[in-house]
Design an enzyme around this catalytic site. Structure first.
Site, PDB file in Angstrom:
ATOM      1  N   ASP A 115      39.575  33.578  56.269  1.00  0.00           N
ATOM      2  CA  ASP A 115      39.240  34.071  57.612  1.00  0.00           C
ATOM      3  C   ASP A 115      37.818  34.585  57.758  1.00  0.00           C
ATOM      4  O   ASP A 115      37.416  34.969  58.868  1.00  0.00           O
ATOM      5  CB  ASP A 115      40.233  35.166  58.022  1.00  0.00           C
ATOM      6  CG  ASP A 115      41.616  34.592  58.269  1.00  0.00           C
ATOM      7  OD1 ASP A 115      41.705  33.553  58.936  1.00  0.00           O
ATOM      8  OD2 ASP A 115      42.589  35.174  57.775  1.00  0.00           O
ATOM      9  N   ASP A 180      44.781  26.809  61.271  1.00  0.00           N
ATOM     10  CA  ASP A 180      43.812  27.819  61.720  1.00  0.00           C
ATOM     11  C   ASP A 180      42.463  27.652  61.015  1.00  0.00           C
ATOM     12  O   ASP A 180      41.409  28.032  61.536  1.00  0.00           O
ATOM     13  CB  ASP A 180      44.312  29.243  61.430  1.00  0.00           C
ATOM     14  CG  ASP A 180      45.803  29.440  61.658  1.00  0.00           C
ATOM     15  OD1 ASP A 180      46.552  28.467  61.505  1.00  0.00           O
ATOM     16  OD2 ASP A 180      46.205  30.560  61.970  1.00  0.00           O
TER      17      ASP A 180
END
Ligand code: GLY
Length: 402
Positions: A115, A180
């Site tokens: 992330d 993602d």
């Protein structure tokens, strides 16, 4: 006589198109004005406590949950502040954004999960775009180096999560990659441009290609998690972590796919990526379970549709992605994507999703879903819904300026 009629017709036409322009401008202007007041209230709170805070969501007890730097959502609030600077030109937003950016600088060295792309690109990426601060440039490059440590050449992907830690350890995965992850590639493309080091871009392209091969079903919906064998690179399983079922279409994941391949097309002009983004957009917009206001249920295949939660965050990601995607298409398809994005932002800006001033713990949007399988952050505001909503407004403004 004929001449007079022509003059009247031209005057009428100008009047109508002028008032249409004004209505468009007012829509963005009104939303920006609201956001300035609502986020301003959060800064009032910070000033009274003399702290810098980084809001993420509302906890079940009604209190605001704030980000620690290493949480995956730590870049969205500063990113929203950069978009407020972009939308208003008011230096107060730049100052605020810089202050919050400062609190998450350590993220550039994070190698614990994928992330770092979200975290650094939304905050420092936008900051660099708007200010060209040299220090931000170095942070982006450092973050790309950190993210690249998670690239697995045997698989051809960046490993999203560690398989031996936290709740993931119970799933028996070797090299889990989630859709993602497509969102982290923008950081790599940018870092190559800033540093001249093509290795970041090469990793992004390899990741996009591997995901193109393995992450999608024939109808162009995306799996959430693909687990790869870390030695052979073969797919071990295709499952979900945040969706309703392994074979379901988790709404935000579809948004990540649409947005991610749109970025890949922007950066490479490889037509396969444009085709993929277009297919995902069509999957979404023609889905029989897509509600009329285009704010999807949290998962298209949830058995409880239509009696289940909508996900405003998915809608915001889809809207922002569609605005950009519309610019790479022509004719009816360009119009269809732009119109759909307009419809989504209008829905999100309506009282059904946009909070009242001073409510919703100063977040802009209500009704997002974090993760139902983890029983976490259900039907709450989420800072990434606000971030992509503001980004969509910036993109709408830029498109309509042209
Ligand atoms: N990237 C995590 C999520 O979309 O919830």
């Amino acid at each position: 006589m004929m001449k007079n009629w022509c003059i009247v017709a031209i005057a009428l036409f100008s009047l109508i198109s002028c008032s249409q322009q004004k209505a468009k401008k007012d829509f963005i202007g009104e939303n920006v004005e609201f956001a300035a007041k609502q986020i301003g209230l959060e800064f009032k709170k910070m000033d009274s406590l003399n702290v810098i805070l980084n809001p993420r969501t509302i906890l079940p007890n009604g209190e605001t949950r704030y980000n620690k730097p290493m949480l995956w959502t730590s870049g969205f609030f500063p990113g929203s502040l950069w978009y407020m600077y972009d939308l208003t030109g008011d230096k107060i937003w730049k100052d605020r954004a810089m202050k919050v950016n400062k609190t998450i600088e350590e993220v550039q060295y994070n190698t614990q999960h994928h992330d770092v792309g979200f975290m650094i690109y939304c905050s420092f990426g936008n900051g660099y775009r708007l200010t060209k601060t040299a220090e931000y440039k170095q942070i982006i490059i450092n973050a790309a180096k950190s993210l690249s440590t998670r690239y697995r050449p045997k698989v051809g992907c960046i490993q999203s999560w560690d398989a031996n830690k936290g709740w993931q350890a119970k799933r028996g995965w070797q090299c889990p990659v989630i859709i993602d992850n497509m969102m982290n590639l923008e950081l790599l493309f940018e870092a190559s441009k800033l540093s001249g080091d093509d290795s970041f871009r090469d990793i992004a392209i390899k990741h996009a290609d591997t995901s193109l091969d393995h992450h999608f079903r024939p109808d162009y919906s995306s799996y959430h998690v693909v687990d790869y064998d870390s030695i052979t690179g073969q797919v071990r399983s295709r499952v979900t972590a945040q969706g309703y079922a392994d074979e379901s279409a988790w709404a935000r994941g579809q948004g990540w796919a649409l947005y991610g391949y749109t970025v890949c097309y922007r950066e490479t002009k490889d037509k396969r990526y444009l085709d993929q983004a277009n297919h995902v957009a069509k999957f979404l917009l023609s889905h029989p379970r897509m509600p009329k206001d285009l704010v999807p249920y949290w998962d298209f295949d949830c058995d409880d549709v239509p009696n289940t939660y909508r996900d405003a965050s998915a809608a915001a990601v889809i809207a922002s992605g569609l605005y950009e995607l519309s610019t790479y298409n022509e004719g009816n398809q360009a119009v269809e994507f732009k119109d759909a994005a307009d419809k989504i932002v209008k829905s999100l800006a309506s009282p059904n999703y946009r909070a009242k001033l001073g409510e919703n713990n100063n977040f802009l949007l209500m009704h997002s879903v974090g993760s139902i399988p983890h029983n976490a952050e259900i039907d709450v505001p989420l800072n990434y819904a606000d971030y992509y909503f503001l980004e969509a407004l910036v993109r709408k403004r830029n498109l309509e300026k042209k």
